[in-house]
Design a protein around this motif. Sequence first.
Motif, PDB file in Angstrom:
ATOM      1  N   VAL A   1       0.837  -1.207   0.000  1.00 19.70           N
ATOM      2  CA  VAL A   1       0.000   0.000   0.000  1.00 19.70           C
ATOM      3  C   VAL A   1       0.872   1.257   0.000  1.00 19.70           C
ATOM      4  CG1 VAL A   1      -1.683   1.346   1.318  1.00 19.70           C
ATOM      5  CG2 VAL A   1      -1.978  -1.123   1.072  1.00 19.70           C
ATOM      6  N   ALA A   2       1.960   1.221   0.768  1.00 18.40           N
ATOM      7  CA  ALA A   2       2.870   2.365   0.793  1.00 18.40           C
ATOM      8  C   ALA A   2       3.437   2.641  -0.585  1.00 18.40           C
ATOM      9  CB  ALA A   2       4.006   2.109   1.789  1.00 18.40           C
ATOM     10  N   ALA A   3       3.738   1.578  -1.319  1.00 12.41           N
ATOM     11  CA  ALA A   3       4.366   1.728  -2.634  1.00 12.41           C
ATOM     12  C   ALA A   3       3.369   2.117  -3.726  1.00 12.41           C
ATOM     13  CB  ALA A   3       5.059   0.424  -3.023  1.00 12.41           C
ATOM     14  N   THR A   4       2.147   1.587  -3.669  1.00 12.55           N
ATOM     15  CA  THR A   4       1.208   1.756  -4.784  1.00 12.55           C
ATOM     16  C   THR A   4       0.106   2.784  -4.529  1.00 12.55           C
ATOM     17  OG1 THR A   4      -0.249  -0.025  -3.999  1.00 12.55           O
ATOM     18  CG2 THR A   4       1.579  -0.642  -5.469  1.00 12.55           C
ATOM     19  N   ASN A   5      -0.146   3.107  -3.276  1.00 13.82           N
ATOM     20  CA  ASN A   5      -1.161   4.108  -2.900  1.00 13.82           C
ATOM     21  C   ASN A   5      -2.502   3.860  -3.599  1.00 13.82           C
ATOM     22  OD1 ASN A   5      -2.296   6.301  -1.652  1.00 13.82           O
ATOM     23  ND2 ASN A   5      -1.352   7.829  -2.974  1.00 13.82           N
ATOM     24  N   PRO A   6      -3.141   2.714  -3.349  1.00 14.59           N
ATOM     25  CA  PRO A   6      -4.411   2.416  -4.016  1.00 14.59           C
ATOM     26  C   PRO A   6      -5.517   3.401  -3.634  1.00 14.59           C
ATOM     27  CG  PRO A   6      -3.972   0.839  -2.254  1.00 14.59           C
ATOM     28  CD  PRO A   6      -2.732   1.640  -2.424  1.00 14.59           C
ATOM     29  N   VAL A   7      -6.427   3.620  -4.575  1.00 18.48           N
ATOM     30  CA  VAL A   7      -7.538   4.541  -4.354  1.00 18.48           C
ATOM     31  C   VAL A   7      -8.557   3.948  -3.395  1.00 18.48           C
ATOM     32  CG1 VAL A   7      -9.487   5.696  -5.494  1.00 18.48           C
ATOM     33  CG2 VAL A   7      -7.246   5.646  -6.586  1.00 18.48           C
ATOM     34  N   ALA A   8      -8.778   2.636  -3.499  1.00 18.85           N
ATOM     35  CA  ALA A   8      -9.785   1.967  -2.676  1.00 18.85           C
ATOM     36  C   ALA A   8      -9.471   0.477  -2.613  1.00 18.85           C
ATOM     37  CB  ALA A   8     -11.173   2.189  -3.260  1.00 18.85           C
ATOM     38  N   LEU A   9     -10.231  -0.248  -1.777  1.00 17.50           N
ATOM     39  CA  LEU A   9     -10.035  -1.688  -1.648  1.00 17.50           C
ATOM     40  C   LEU A   9     -10.436  -2.404  -2.933  1.00 17.50           C
ATOM     41  CD1 LEU A   9      -9.344  -4.131   0.167  1.00 17.50           C
ATOM     42  CD2 LEU A   9     -11.745  -4.135   0.899  1.00 17.50           C
ATOM     43  N   ASP A  10     -11.590  -2.036  -3.482  1.00 15.65           N
ATOM     44  CA  ASP A  10     -12.074  -2.621  -4.738  1.00 15.65           C
ATOM     45  C   ASP A  10     -12.832  -1.556  -5.526  1.00 15.65           C
ATOM     46  OD1 ASP A  10     -14.563  -2.395  -3.468  1.00 15.65           O
ATOM     47  OD2 ASP A  10     -14.503  -4.468  -2.763  1.00 15.65           O
TER      48      ASP A  10
ATOM     49  N   ASN B   1      -5.507   0.561  -9.736  1.00 15.21           N
ATOM     50  CA  ASN B   1      -5.766   1.479  -8.631  1.00 15.21           C
ATOM     51  C   ASN B   1      -6.511   0.923  -7.420  1.00 15.21           C
ATOM     52  OD1 ASN B   1      -4.900   4.289  -9.812  1.00 15.21           O
ATOM     53  ND2 ASN B   1      -6.066   3.306 -11.444  1.00 15.21           N
ATOM     54  N   THR B   2      -7.029  -0.299  -7.499  1.00 12.66           N
ATOM     55  CA  THR B   2      -7.711  -0.864  -6.334  1.00 12.66           C
ATOM     56  C   THR B   2      -6.871  -1.982  -5.734  1.00 12.66           C
ATOM     57  OG1 THR B   2      -9.023  -2.464  -7.611  1.00 12.66           O
ATOM     58  CG2 THR B   2      -9.950  -0.262  -7.302  1.00 12.66           C
ATOM     59  N   LEU B   3      -6.815  -2.010  -4.433  1.00 10.99           N
ATOM     60  CA  LEU B   3      -5.868  -2.875  -3.725  1.00 10.99           C
ATOM     61  C   LEU B   3      -5.999  -4.347  -4.087  1.00 10.99           C
ATOM     62  CD1 LEU B   3      -3.667  -3.339  -1.660  1.00 10.99           C
ATOM     63  CD2 LEU B   3      -5.369  -3.105   0.168  1.00 10.99           C
ATOM     64  N   LEU B   4      -7.195  -4.880  -4.061  1.00  7.45           N
ATOM     65  CA  LEU B   4      -7.364  -6.312  -4.305  1.00  7.45           C
ATOM     66  C   LEU B   4      -6.989  -6.724  -5.722  1.00  7.45           C
ATOM     67  CD1 LEU B   4     -10.700  -7.043  -2.404  1.00  7.45           C
ATOM     68  CD2 LEU B   4      -8.379  -7.657  -1.706  1.00  7.45           C
ATOM     69  N   GLU B   5      -7.121  -5.791  -6.675  1.00  4.91           N
ATOM     70  CA  GLU B   5      -6.837  -6.107  -8.077  1.00  4.91           C
ATOM     71  C   GLU B   5      -5.387  -5.824  -8.479  1.00  4.91           C
ATOM     72  OE1 GLU B   5      -8.874  -7.543 -10.271  1.00  4.91           O
ATOM     73  OE2 GLU B   5     -10.447  -7.705  -8.755  1.00  4.91           O
ATOM     74  N   GLN B   6      -4.683  -5.035  -7.701  1.00  2.00           N
ATOM     75  CA  GLN B   6      -3.306  -4.664  -8.061  1.00  2.00           C
ATOM     76  C   GLN B   6      -2.376  -5.870  -8.046  1.00  2.00           C
ATOM     77  OE1 GLN B   6      -2.493  -1.582  -5.147  1.00  2.00           O
ATOM     78  NE2 GLN B   6      -2.728   0.016  -6.685  1.00  2.00           N
ATOM     79  N   SER B   7      -1.354  -5.823  -8.909  1.00  2.00           N
ATOM     80  CA  SER B   7      -0.302  -6.847  -8.881  1.00  2.00           C
ATOM     81  C   SER B   7       0.479  -6.685  -7.592  1.00  2.00           C
ATOM     82  CB  SER B   7       0.623  -6.691 -10.087  1.00  2.00           C
ATOM     83  OG  SER B   7      -0.081  -6.937 -11.280  1.00  2.00           O
ATOM     84  N   TYR B   8       0.654  -7.758  -6.881  1.00  2.00           N
ATOM     85  CA  TYR B   8       1.311  -7.746  -5.569  1.00  2.00           C
ATOM     86  C   TYR B   8       2.790  -7.433  -5.738  1.00  2.00           C
ATOM     87  CZ  TYR B   8       2.139  -9.506  -0.787  1.00  2.00           C
ATOM     88  OH  TYR B   8       2.467  -9.650   0.545  1.00  2.00           O
ATOM     89  N   ILE B   9       3.291  -6.417  -5.071  1.00  3.01           N
ATOM     90  CA  ILE B   9       4.674  -5.986  -5.303  1.00  3.01           C
ATOM     91  C   ILE B   9       5.694  -7.055  -4.914  1.00  3.01           C
ATOM     92  CG2 ILE B   9       4.148  -3.522  -5.072  1.00  3.01           C
ATOM     93  CD1 ILE B   9       5.502  -3.701  -2.248  1.00  3.01           C
ATOM     94  N   HIS B  10       5.336  -7.940  -3.984  1.00  5.79           N
ATOM     95  CA  HIS B  10       6.270  -8.994  -3.562  1.00  5.79           C
ATOM     96  C   HIS B  10       6.251 -10.191  -4.512  1.00  5.79           C
ATOM     97  CE1 HIS B  10       6.848  -6.816   0.201  1.00  5.79           C
ATOM     98  NE2 HIS B  10       5.547  -6.774   0.356  1.00  5.79           N
ATOM     99  N   ASP B  11       5.220 -10.272  -5.351  1.00  5.13           N
ATOM    100  CA  ASP B  11       5.113 -11.324  -6.368  1.00  5.13           C
ATOM    101  C   ASP B  11       4.152 -10.839  -7.448  1.00  5.13           C
ATOM    102  OD1 ASP B  11       4.845 -13.520  -7.966  1.00  5.13           O
ATOM    103  OD2 ASP B  11       4.286 -14.919  -6.371  1.00  5.13           O
ATOM    104  N   PRO B  12       4.669 -10.081  -8.428  1.00  2.76           N
ATOM    105  CA  PRO B  12       3.820  -9.464  -9.455  1.00  2.76           C
ATOM    106  C   PRO B  12       3.039 -10.454 -10.314  1.00  2.76           C
ATOM    107  CG  PRO B  12       5.985  -8.435  -9.405  1.00  2.76           C
ATOM    108  CD  PRO B  12       6.067  -9.653  -8.543  1.00  2.76           C
ATOM    109  N   SER B  13       3.323 -11.750 -10.208  1.00  2.51           N
ATOM    110  CA  SER B  13       2.601 -12.740 -11.005  1.00  2.51           C
ATOM    111  C   SER B  13       1.185 -12.978 -10.480  1.00  2.51           C
ATOM    112  CB  SER B  13       3.355 -14.074 -11.026  1.00  2.51           C
ATOM    113  OG  SER B  13       3.341 -14.683  -9.733  1.00  2.51           O
ATOM    114  N   LYS B  14       0.877 -12.429  -9.299  1.00  6.45           N
ATOM    115  CA  LYS B  14      -0.460 -12.600  -8.726  1.00  6.45           C
ATOM    116  C   LYS B  14      -0.969 -11.284  -8.173  1.00  6.45           C
ATOM    117  CE  LYS B  14       1.428 -15.564  -5.969  1.00  6.45           C
ATOM    118  NZ  LYS B  14       1.781 -16.560  -4.918  1.00  6.45           N
ATOM    119  N   SER B  15      -2.273 -11.198  -8.018  1.00 12.60           N
ATOM    120  CA  SER B  15      -2.870 -10.002  -7.436  1.00 12.60           C
ATOM    121  C   SER B  15      -2.858 -10.087  -5.911  1.00 12.60           C
ATOM    122  CB  SER B  15      -4.313  -9.841  -7.923  1.00 12.60           C
ATOM    123  OG  SER B  15      -5.130 -10.863  -7.367  1.00 12.60           O
TER     124      SER B  15
END
Length: 306
Positions: free
Chosen positions: A193-202, A245-259
């Motif tokens: 979240v610190a890195a991507t600053n999502p607008v909302a959860l979904d 822009n939404t947290l649940l849909e974003q590519s996970y920074i620790h493993d970009p192959s999954k959301s």
Amino acid sequence: MTISASLVKELREKTGAGMMDCKAALTEVKGDIEAAIDWLRKKGLSKAAKKADRVAAEGLIGVAINGATGSIVEVNSETDFVARNEQFQDLVTNIASLAAPANGDVEAILVAAYPGKSHTVGDQIKELIATIGENMNLRRATTLSVPQGVVGAYVHGQVSPGLGKIGVLVALESSGSNTDELATLARQIAMHVAATNPVALDIDGVPAEVLEREKAILADKNQGKPPQVLEKIVASGVKSYAKDNTLLEQSYIHDPSKSVGQTLKEAEGKVGGPVKIASFVRYGLGEGIEKKEDDFAAEVAAAAGN
């Protein structure tokens, strides 16, 4: 006349004086803010009044975690130098620890007893303004909690434990028994979240006006296309927006192959039960504050009499 709470708050933010002193001043001058500032100065109750017009956009974000409850605060100062002051750091740490009992309510925090002192948090801020010589204020605070699970935190640009330039809280709700695994996951998502600053959860949490603006841009870029084609383009664009822009849909920074959503699902086995993000909050120091832009050349010219 009746003095509103918002008027008292405005005067307190301008002067750093105590809430009761602000109310007394406003009552005395029938609600005139500028006259109330003068009244406080004359009474010696506002050592900070002369600094009230200075923009405080620096300072620190502070976080405090206690199991399934976490709090985050932003305390502003005028310069980054103050953020390295031990007294200021102690102030932010103590305020963060008091945020949970006050449920993240700024006004409640300000009237709470300051640890080790016989006065309030608001009075302590006022005292530090007089000591350090800079305007400062408690700008905002948030508390997150879950009935079952953990609240994890991450602080970026950390200058001391729990203090830095960006702070994030993530509340994970779960009945799983492996709380250590859950706590690790909460911290990792907080880093995301610190890195991507999502607008909302979904997508459902994105403000309607934001989505409408995105749709309008897509429609404008694709003018002249048949309505049924345009509808599909806009729908596809909204999905892309959600992924970015939404947290649940974003590519996970620790493993970009999954959301992030997929990561939560995969973690259920290790945690021992379903895992859900109940809420999250991200504070970036000074975001939204209009900072004064100094014209150094103009200042030098003015000093030279030109």
